[in-house]
Structures are given as C-alpha cells and as structure tokens.
Write a protein that holds these residues in place. Structure first.
Motif, PDB file in Angstrom:
ATOM      1  N   MET A   1       0.834  -1.206   0.000  1.00 11.57           N
ATOM      2  CA  MET A   1       0.000   0.000   0.000  1.00 11.57           C
ATOM      3  C   MET A   1       0.868   1.255   0.000  1.00 11.57           C
ATOM      4  SD  MET A   1      -3.094  -1.035   2.598  1.00 11.57           S
ATOM      5  CE  MET A   1      -3.886   0.549   2.415  1.00 11.57           C
ATOM      6  N   ARG A   2       1.966   1.204   0.715  1.00 16.44           N
ATOM      7  CA  ARG A   2       2.860   2.366   0.741  1.00 16.44           C
ATOM      8  C   ARG A   2       3.505   2.570  -0.630  1.00 16.44           C
ATOM      9  NH1 ARG A   2       6.003   0.859   4.454  1.00 16.44           N
ATOM     10  NH2 ARG A   2       5.270   2.076   6.235  1.00 16.44           N
ATOM     11  N   ALA A   3       3.964   1.482  -1.228  1.00 16.96           N
ATOM     12  CA  ALA A   3       4.711   1.589  -2.479  1.00 16.96           C
ATOM     13  C   ALA A   3       3.814   1.857  -3.686  1.00 16.96           C
ATOM     14  CB  ALA A   3       5.513   0.305  -2.715  1.00 16.96           C
ATOM     15  N   LEU A   4       2.667   1.176  -3.744  1.00 14.39           N
ATOM     16  CA  LEU A   4       1.824   1.257  -4.933  1.00 14.39           C
ATOM     17  C   LEU A   4       0.747   2.319  -4.843  1.00 14.39           C
ATOM     18  CD1 LEU A   4       1.377  -2.542  -5.745  1.00 14.39           C
ATOM     19  CD2 LEU A   4       3.092  -0.950  -6.607  1.00 14.39           C
ATOM     20  N   ASP A   5       0.181   2.520  -3.654  1.00 13.10           N
ATOM     21  CA  ASP A   5      -0.931   3.457  -3.512  1.00 13.10           C
ATOM     22  C   ASP A   5      -0.529   4.767  -2.846  1.00 13.10           C
ATOM     23  OD1 ASP A   5      -2.508   1.455  -4.577  1.00 13.10           O
ATOM     24  OD2 ASP A   5      -3.072   0.653  -2.619  1.00 13.10           O
ATOM     25  N   GLY A   6       0.698   4.822  -2.333  1.00  7.65           N
ATOM     26  CA  GLY A   6       1.118   6.032  -1.641  1.00  7.65           C
ATOM     27  C   GLY A   6       0.312   6.293  -0.389  1.00  7.65           C
ATOM     28  N   ALA A   7      -0.125   5.219   0.287  1.00 10.82           N
ATOM     29  CA  ALA A   7      -0.979   5.367   1.467  1.00 10.82           C
ATOM     30  C   ALA A   7      -0.241   6.096   2.588  1.00 10.82           C
ATOM     31  CB  ALA A   7      -1.442   3.997   1.962  1.00 10.82           C
ATOM     32  N   ALA A   8      -0.998   6.911   3.328  1.00  9.70           N
ATOM     33  CA  ALA A   8      -0.420   7.673   4.439  1.00  9.70           C
ATOM     34  C   ALA A   8      -0.058   6.731   5.584  1.00  9.70           C
ATOM     35  CB  ALA A   8      -1.414   8.728   4.916  1.00  9.70           C
ATOM     36  N   GLU A   9       0.896   7.162   6.416  1.00 12.57           N
ATOM     37  CA  GLU A   9       1.334   6.342   7.556  1.00 12.57           C
ATOM     38  C   GLU A   9       0.185   6.032   8.499  1.00 12.57           C
ATOM     39  OE1 GLU A   9       4.119   4.705   8.235  1.00 12.57           O
ATOM     40  OE2 GLU A   9       4.854   5.305   6.267  1.00 12.57           O
ATOM     41  N   ASN A  10      -0.692   7.009   8.732  1.00 10.61           N
ATOM     42  CA  ASN A  10      -1.835   6.774   9.620  1.00 10.61           C
ATOM     43  C   ASN A  10      -2.739   5.674   9.072  1.00 10.61           C
ATOM     44  OD1 ASN A  10      -0.984   8.721  11.390  1.00 10.61           O
ATOM     45  ND2 ASN A  10      -2.388  10.305  10.678  1.00 10.61           N
ATOM     46  N   THR A  11      -2.927   5.660   7.749  1.00  9.75           N
ATOM     47  CA  THR A  11      -3.749   4.624   7.116  1.00  9.75           C
ATOM     48  C   THR A  11      -3.096   3.257   7.286  1.00  9.75           C
ATOM     49  OG1 THR A  11      -4.563   6.197   5.477  1.00  9.75           O
ATOM     50  CG2 THR A  11      -4.780   3.855   4.938  1.00  9.75           C
ATOM     51  N   LEU A  12      -1.795   3.187   7.063  1.00 10.91           N
ATOM     52  CA  LEU A  12      -1.072   1.920   7.190  1.00 10.91           C
ATOM     53  C   LEU A  12      -1.138   1.393   8.622  1.00 10.91           C
ATOM     54  CD1 LEU A  12       2.070   2.852   5.073  1.00 10.91           C
ATOM     55  CD2 LEU A  12       0.179   1.387   4.361  1.00 10.91           C
ATOM     56  N   THR A  13      -0.974   2.294   9.585  1.00  9.86           N
ATOM     57  CA  THR A  13      -1.028   1.893  10.999  1.00  9.86           C
ATOM     58  C   THR A  13      -2.408   1.363  11.355  1.00  9.86           C
ATOM     59  OG1 THR A  13       0.629   3.560  11.579  1.00  9.86           O
ATOM     60  CG2 THR A  13      -0.735   2.713  13.367  1.00  9.86           C
ATOM     61  N   ALA A  14      -3.450   2.051  10.910  1.00  8.25           N
ATOM     62  CA  ALA A  14      -4.823   1.629  11.212  1.00  8.25           C
ATOM     63  C   ALA A  14      -5.133   0.278  10.568  1.00  8.25           C
ATOM     64  CB  ALA A  14      -5.811   2.686  10.734  1.00  8.25           C
ATOM     65  N   TYR A  15      -4.729   0.097   9.300  1.00  5.98           N
ATOM     66  CA  TYR A  15      -4.989  -1.169   8.615  1.00  5.98           C
ATOM     67  C   TYR A  15      -4.247  -2.321   9.285  1.00  5.98           C
ATOM     68  CZ  TYR A  15      -7.768   0.218   4.548  1.00  5.98           C
ATOM     69  OH  TYR A  15      -8.787   0.617   3.728  1.00  5.98           O
ATOM     70  N   ALA A  16      -3.000  -2.084   9.665  1.00 12.36           N
ATOM     71  CA  ALA A  16      -2.230  -3.141  10.332  1.00 12.36           C
ATOM     72  C   ALA A  16      -2.887  -3.526  11.655  1.00 12.36           C
ATOM     73  CB  ALA A  16      -0.801  -2.665  10.579  1.00 12.36           C
ATOM     74  N   ARG A  17      -3.360  -2.536  12.390  1.00 13.93           N
ATOM     75  CA  ARG A  17      -4.031  -2.800  13.664  1.00 13.93           C
ATOM     76  C   ARG A  17      -5.328  -3.587  13.443  1.00 13.93           C
ATOM     77  NH1 ARG A  17      -4.086   2.088  15.297  1.00 13.93           N
ATOM     78  NH2 ARG A  17      -6.156   2.620  14.507  1.00 13.93           N
ATOM     79  N   ASP A  18      -6.085  -3.215  12.416  1.00 16.50           N
ATOM     80  CA  ASP A  18      -7.358  -3.886  12.145  1.00 16.50           C
ATOM     81  C   ASP A  18      -7.147  -5.343  11.729  1.00 16.50           C
ATOM     82  OD1 ASP A  18      -8.612  -1.507  12.706  1.00 16.50           O
ATOM     83  OD2 ASP A  18      -8.881  -0.931  10.607  1.00 16.50           O
ATOM     84  N   VAL A  19      -6.163  -5.576  10.873  1.00 21.46           N
ATOM     85  CA  VAL A  19      -5.907  -6.948  10.402  1.00 21.46           C
ATOM     86  C   VAL A  19      -5.374  -7.813  11.541  1.00 21.46           C
ATOM     87  CG1 VAL A  19      -4.494  -8.353   8.861  1.00 21.46           C
ATOM     88  CG2 VAL A  19      -5.557  -6.264   8.008  1.00 21.46           C
ATOM     89  N   THR A  20      -4.499  -7.253  12.365  1.00 21.33           N
ATOM     90  CA  THR A  20      -3.961  -7.995  13.505  1.00 21.33           C
ATOM     91  C   THR A  20      -5.072  -8.383  14.476  1.00 21.33           C
ATOM     92  OG1 THR A  20      -1.847  -6.837  13.329  1.00 21.33           O
ATOM     93  CG2 THR A  20      -2.319  -7.916  15.418  1.00 21.33           C
ATOM     94  N   ALA A  21      -5.987  -7.442  14.739  1.00 19.88           N
ATOM     95  CA  ALA A  21      -7.104  -7.725  15.646  1.00 19.88           C
ATOM     96  C   ALA A  21      -8.018  -8.805  15.064  1.00 19.88           C
ATOM     97  CB  ALA A  21      -7.899  -6.447  15.908  1.00 19.88           C
ATOM     98  N   PHE A  22      -8.228  -8.771  13.746  1.00 19.15           N
ATOM     99  CA  PHE A  22      -9.058  -9.787  13.094  1.00 19.15           C
ATOM    100  C   PHE A  22      -8.436 -11.175  13.232  1.00 19.15           C
ATOM    101  CE2 PHE A  22      -9.728 -12.383   9.276  1.00 19.15           C
ATOM    102  CZ  PHE A  22     -11.113 -12.533   9.294  1.00 19.15           C
ATOM    103  N   LEU A  23      -7.143 -11.280  12.952  1.00 20.71           N
ATOM    104  CA  LEU A  23      -6.473 -12.582  13.037  1.00 20.71           C
ATOM    105  C   LEU A  23      -6.410 -13.069  14.480  1.00 20.71           C
ATOM    106  CD1 LEU A  23      -3.558 -12.015  10.492  1.00 20.71           C
ATOM    107  CD2 LEU A  23      -5.686 -13.293  10.138  1.00 20.71           C
ATOM    108  N   SER A  24      -6.277 -12.156  15.414  1.00 22.02           N
ATOM    109  CA  SER A  24      -6.279 -12.525  16.834  1.00 22.02           C
ATOM    110  C   SER A  24      -7.630 -13.099  17.232  1.00 22.02           C
ATOM    111  CB  SER A  24      -5.951 -11.301  17.687  1.00 22.02           C
ATOM    112  OG  SER A  24      -6.010 -11.614  19.057  1.00 22.02           O
ATOM    113  N   PHE A  25      -8.712 -12.452  16.757  1.00 22.90           N
ATOM    114  CA  PHE A  25     -10.044 -12.987  17.053  1.00 22.90           C
ATOM    115  C   PHE A  25     -10.201 -14.378  16.459  1.00 22.90           C
ATOM    116  CE2 PHE A  25     -14.240 -14.009  15.440  1.00 22.90           C
ATOM    117  CZ  PHE A  25     -14.978 -14.007  16.614  1.00 22.90           C
ATOM    118  N   GLN A  26      -9.798 -14.556  15.208  1.00 26.37           N
ATOM    119  CA  GLN A  26      -9.975 -15.848  14.549  1.00 26.37           C
ATOM    120  C   GLN A  26      -9.170 -16.941  15.254  1.00 26.37           C
ATOM    121  OE1 GLN A  26     -12.173 -16.608  12.417  1.00 26.37           O
ATOM    122  NE2 GLN A  26     -12.837 -14.588  11.720  1.00 26.37           N
ATOM    123  N   ALA A  27      -8.001 -16.585  15.784  1.00 24.60           N
ATOM    124  CA  ALA A  27      -7.203 -17.578  16.521  1.00 24.60           C
ATOM    125  C   ALA A  27      -7.970 -18.060  17.742  1.00 24.60           C
ATOM    126  CB  ALA A  27      -5.867 -16.967  16.934  1.00 24.60           C
TER     127      ALA A  27
END
Length: 289
Positions: A1-27
């Motif tokens: 996302m950073r390289a191809l879409d030029g996503a902002a750091e805040n967006t990357l941080t939020a997405y990483a947090r959301d995906v981590t929380a999702f995988l934690s729930f599924q575990a």
C-alpha cells in the motif's frame, strides 16, 4: 500500500491494527494459531462470528466497515500471492451506516474565528502564525496535515499552491490575497530562519508546528465565540467547500480543489447546501414563520 498506492502512515497503521485484531479474534474463535492454511480456510460462519463480536463490543457500523475494508484488502493481496479462494471474506457485506454531513461554519463565523484566533497568544509572532495557519486552511481548503506540510520554499505564497494530498496525489490550489497577506505578516514576524527545506509554520522553539496546537487555539477561539464543538480546523475545509458551492461553484471544480478521489465524497456538500437553503427559506417565507 505504501509503495503502490502512496498510502499515508496513519492509514497503514490503522490497517495493520485492524488486520492484527481480526487474526487474533480468529485464533481464539478457531482455537489455534493462524497459519497460512488456517487463514485460507476462513469461511462465512467465521466472518459472521467476527462481525457479531464487533457488535457486542459496541463498535459502531462505520468503524466495522473500516475494519472490514482493511481485512478485505489484506485477503485480496494474500490470496493473489498464495493462490487460495477469498470469496467468503470478499463477499462479506459491511453494515449500513449514514455518513454524517460535513458541519461547516458560516461565513461570518469563519471571519470571527480567524480574528479571535489572533487574540489567543501574547507573543506577536505566534499570534500571527496562528492567524496565518487558520487563514490558509480556510482560504485554500486544505487538510491540516497539508497546511503544516508547507515549507519555507512556499513563502511568499504564489498565486497557486502545489499540494500533495492523500495517496500522494498532487493538486493545484489558488491562493487568496488574504491568505498570502497573513503568511507574509507571519514570515516577517517569525524569529526563526525559514529555510527552504524546513517547515513554514514553526512551534515556539523553532520545530515543526504540532497540529494539536492548532486544534487547541481553535478550541479556545470557538468557545469564546460560542460556536459548537464541530468548529475544528477540519471544519474550515468543509466551510471552504460549502461557501464555494453557495457562491455558484461547480461540483467538479470543488472536487479538484479539495483533492477528493471520488465525486461522491464532494457531493455531500450539496446536501449541506440544500439544508442551508431550506433553513433560509423557512426563515424568509411568510408561511415559514
């Protein structure tokens, strides 16, 4: 996302947090660590369980939709990379929610805010700085991050500013004489060397101005004026767009000035304008009294 879409750091941080929380729930839900095979085997009931857990935690529909968007982006990328079917995840529907209308301030309130912001600090150059920042945000329709990203090379302001917005997209924004004059007064009063590569707007000790300080001075000014809590720095951007629309600006031009990727985002301002029109009609029409 950073390289191809030029996503902002805040967006990357939020997405990483959301995906981590999702995988934690599924575990926890599936009773074991989430390796690639377990991730690839997530099905519709697992998604429903996660959505239900979100609701039980009191997560609002808008936030759930954002979390789901992050999860879908991750699975879209991972499935292409690893070759599994992500249909169960990608077909999950986000909860419906009504996007809140932008809450601009009136033209008079915008002028009063700019004037009152200049009364919040005893140090003349800081007062001039605060007025310059707020005038630029309102006069150019900038996000606060865009306004504070201006450098010494941008001063004195030219007739047009080249702004790099979300996703690294550039746009040209015209500069009003009032914004240019406010920045000139600040530059003349600023005690620091505004090097071309350094930030234009400086904090008390010469570093880059913290956006929280801008929010703070706006809060004090709006409280003195009796304006609602929605009168934030970002509300000045909403006000810029709404006042342009009221003055007859066309939607496509306003979209370009704001740097919106989608016209549908800009169309929210037409709803604001219609609300304003009906309120004016109700006050002015003999039968509305």
């Amino acid at each position: 996302m950073r390289a191809l879409d030029g996503a902002a750091e805040n967006t990357l941080t939020a997405y990483a947090r959301d995906v981590t929380a999702f995988l934690s729930f599924q575990a926890g839900h599936r009773g074991g660590p989430m390796g690639l095979s377990e991730i690839a085997s997530i099905r519709t009931p697992d998604m429903r369980a996660w959505m239900a857990d979100q609701r039980l935690r009191g997560t609002g529909p808008r936030s759930v939709a954002r979390h789901l968007s992050a999860v879908k982006s991750f699975f879209r990328w991972l499935s292409e990379r690893e070759g599994f079917d992500p249909t169960a995840i990608l077909s999950t529907r986000a909860p419906k929610f009504r996007k809140p209308l932008p809450r601009p301030v009136s033209k008079g309130a915008a002028r009063d805010l700019i004037e009152t912001v200049g009364m919040q600090h005893e140090t003349p150059w800081i007062a001039a700085r605060d007025v310059a920042v707020v005038t630029v945000l309102y006069g150019c329709g900038l996000r606060i991050s865009e306004g504070l990203s201006l450098t010494g090379a941008d001063a004195p302001l030219k007739d047009m500013l080249r702004i790099r917005g979300k996703g690294g997209k550039e746009r040209l924004v015209p500069v009003l004489p009032a914004a240019r004059a406010a920045v000139d007064r600040y530059v003349a009063a600023c005690p620091f060397d505004l090097a071309a590569e350094g930030p234009l707007f400086r904090g008390m000790r010469g570093g880059a101005l913290n956006p929280r300080l801008v929010a703070g001075v706006m809060e004090r000014a709006r409280m003195q004026l009796g304006l609602p809590s929605s009168a934030t720095p970002h509300a000045l951007r909403h006000s810029f767009a709404t006042h342009l629309l009221e003055a007859g600006g066309d939607l496509r031009s306003i979209q370009e000035l704001l740097g919106h990727a989608s016209l549908s985002t800009t169309q929210a301002y037409t709803a604001v304008d219609q609300v304003h029109l009906m309120e004016t009609y109700a006050r002015a029409h003999p039968h509305g009294r």
